[in-house]
Write a protein that holds these residues in place. Structure first.
Motif, mmCIF file in Angstrom:
data_model
loop_
_atom_site.group_PDB
_atom_site.id
_atom_site.type_symbol
_atom_site.label_atom_id
_atom_site.label_comp_id
_atom_site.label_asym_id
_atom_site.label_seq_id
_atom_site.Cartn_x
_atom_site.Cartn_y
_atom_site.Cartn_z
ATOM 1 N N HIS A 17 0.902 -0.967 -0.004
ATOM 2 C CA HIS A 17 -0.070 0.225 -0.036
ATOM 3 C C HIS A 17 0.713 1.147 0.082
ATOM 4 N N PHE A 20 2.110 1.790 -3.377
ATOM 5 C CA PHE A 20 0.860 2.112 -4.187
ATOM 6 C C PHE A 20 0.629 3.614 -4.188
ATOM 7 N N ARG A 200 8.592 -7.087 -14.315
ATOM 8 C CA ARG A 200 8.807 -5.707 -13.681
ATOM 9 C C ARG A 200 9.431 -4.815 -14.711
ATOM 10 N N TYR A 214 0.570 -0.833 -19.751
ATOM 11 C CA TYR A 214 -0.376 -2.198 -19.606
ATOM 12 C C TYR A 214 -0.405 -3.214 -20.398
ATOM 13 N N PRO A 217 0.696 -6.507 -18.540
ATOM 14 C CA PRO A 217 -0.771 -7.081 -17.619
ATOM 15 C C PRO A 217 -1.608 -7.619 -18.439
ATOM 16 N N GLU A 251 1.117 -5.577 -8.694
ATOM 17 C CA GLU A 251 0.361 -4.459 -7.990
ATOM 18 C C GLU A 251 1.186 -3.359 -7.379
ATOM 19 N N GLN A 254 1.615 -0.290 -9.490
ATOM 20 C CA GLN A 254 0.467 0.370 -10.137
ATOM 21 C C GLN A 254 0.817 1.740 -10.470
ATOM 22 N N LEU A 257 2.455 2.008 -13.888
ATOM 23 C CA LEU A 257 1.492 1.683 -14.800
ATOM 24 C C LEU A 257 0.496 2.628 -15.125
ATOM 25 N N ASP A 258 -0.073 3.420 -13.955
ATOM 26 C CA ASP A 258 -1.122 4.407 -14.331
ATOM 27 C C ASP A 258 -0.283 5.611 -15.185
ATOM 28 N N ALA A 261 0.300 4.842 -18.725
ATOM 29 C CA ALA A 261 -1.251 3.844 -19.214
ATOM 30 C C ALA A 261 -1.687 4.786 -20.386
#
Ligand SMILES: [Zn+2]
Length: 276
Positions: A17, A20, A200, A214, A217, A251, A254, A257-258, A261
């Motif tokens: 988290h 994250f 990764r 993405y 994934p 995860e 993220q 990735l975002d 994206a």
């Protein structure tokens, strides 16, 4: 014991988290990590790495030939080489080939040869997905995952100085053993840690090359939706961690990735070049 495990899981979730929420992900820093690799295999120099790869590749090609479609092969090479020049080993003799096999798989051979099967390509929807898979395979070459595994395995099966013989005498029996071992490895698979690392860093390479991060994934989701009973994917499932586990391991990435994206997926170009 159960409580302990639960506690460990919660601790891990807390770390995940924290990652994250990491606000400014520095992709160049991560690529620098990709750049600091390849020092651990001392005994096998780059020309030897390339020579071993050539021998292993020709055995793999004996099992499944390339798709006889020059345009398709050129396209996959263009995408692959564009990715490879983003890395710290741009000068390897990179080559990318589509194997004429209905199975769903991709392999990296030491020295920069990468194969993807027609079966996997047919299940992709865009160039970003292709870039994600090729990025994963490129990391295996950069990190010398197969080379190290071949070396480790060959050293325990080739007695005494047979390993240096195998490197020196490219036509001798020790060499044969080394290459046979190297080829067999593709039915056994690498360590799980190597596969997760390739996921990764492969994503980082694809993002650096300008693609929607993405891509990989998304391919993993496609694989996850395939039945484990489907014989086309049996070898992939046998040699890789389960797609769900690979997605879960991503995860923590993220934020990256975002951040990368909403970039090109190039679905139209992919359809025009890769569909026959
Ligand atoms: Zn892999």
């Amino acid at each position: 014991m159960k409580t302990l495990l639960l506690f460990a899981a919660l601790a891990f979730a807390a770390t995940a988290h924290a990652q994250f929420r990491m606000p400014n992900f520095d992709i160049n820093k991560m690529v620098d990590t990709v750049k600091n690799v390849g020092k651990a295999v001392k005994e096998i120099d780059e020309p030897e790495e390339i020579a071993i790869g050539k021998d292993v590749a020709s055995r793999l090609l004996g099992a499944a030939p390339l798709v006889a479609d020059a345009r398709l092969q050129r396209y996959v090479n263009q995408v692959g080489r564009w990715l490879a020049v983003q890395t710290e080993r741009p000068d390897l003799p990179w080559q990318f080939g589509v194997l004429d096999s209905p199975n769903v798989n991709a392999f990296a051979v030491p020295g920069g040869t990468i194969f993807i099967t027609r079966g996997l390509l047919e299940r992709m929807r865009n160039e970003a997905e292709l870039a994600g898979v090729l990025g994963h395979e490129i990391v295996h070459v950069l990190r010398k995952h197969h080379l190290k595994a071949i070396q480790k395995g060959a050293q325990s099966s080739l007695a005494g100085d047979a390993m240096s013989m195998a490197l020196k005498d490219r036509a001798g029996p020790a060499r044969d053993k080394l290459i046979a071992f190297g080829t067999e490895m593709y039915s056994r698979g690498l360590d799980k840690g190597d596969e997760l690392e390739a996921d990764r860093l492969g994503i980082v390479i694809a993002a650096r090359a300008g693609y929607d991060a993405y891509g990989l994934p998304s391919v993993l989701q496609t694989l996850q939706a395939m039945s484990a009973q489907d014989s086309a994917i049996a070898l992939m499932f046998k040699t890789h961690p389960a797609p769900g586990e690979r997605l879960a391991a991503l995860e923590a990435m993220q934020p990256t990735l975002d951040a990368y994206a909403s970039r090109p997926q190039l679905a139209d170009r992919f359809r025009a070049q890769a569909r026959r």
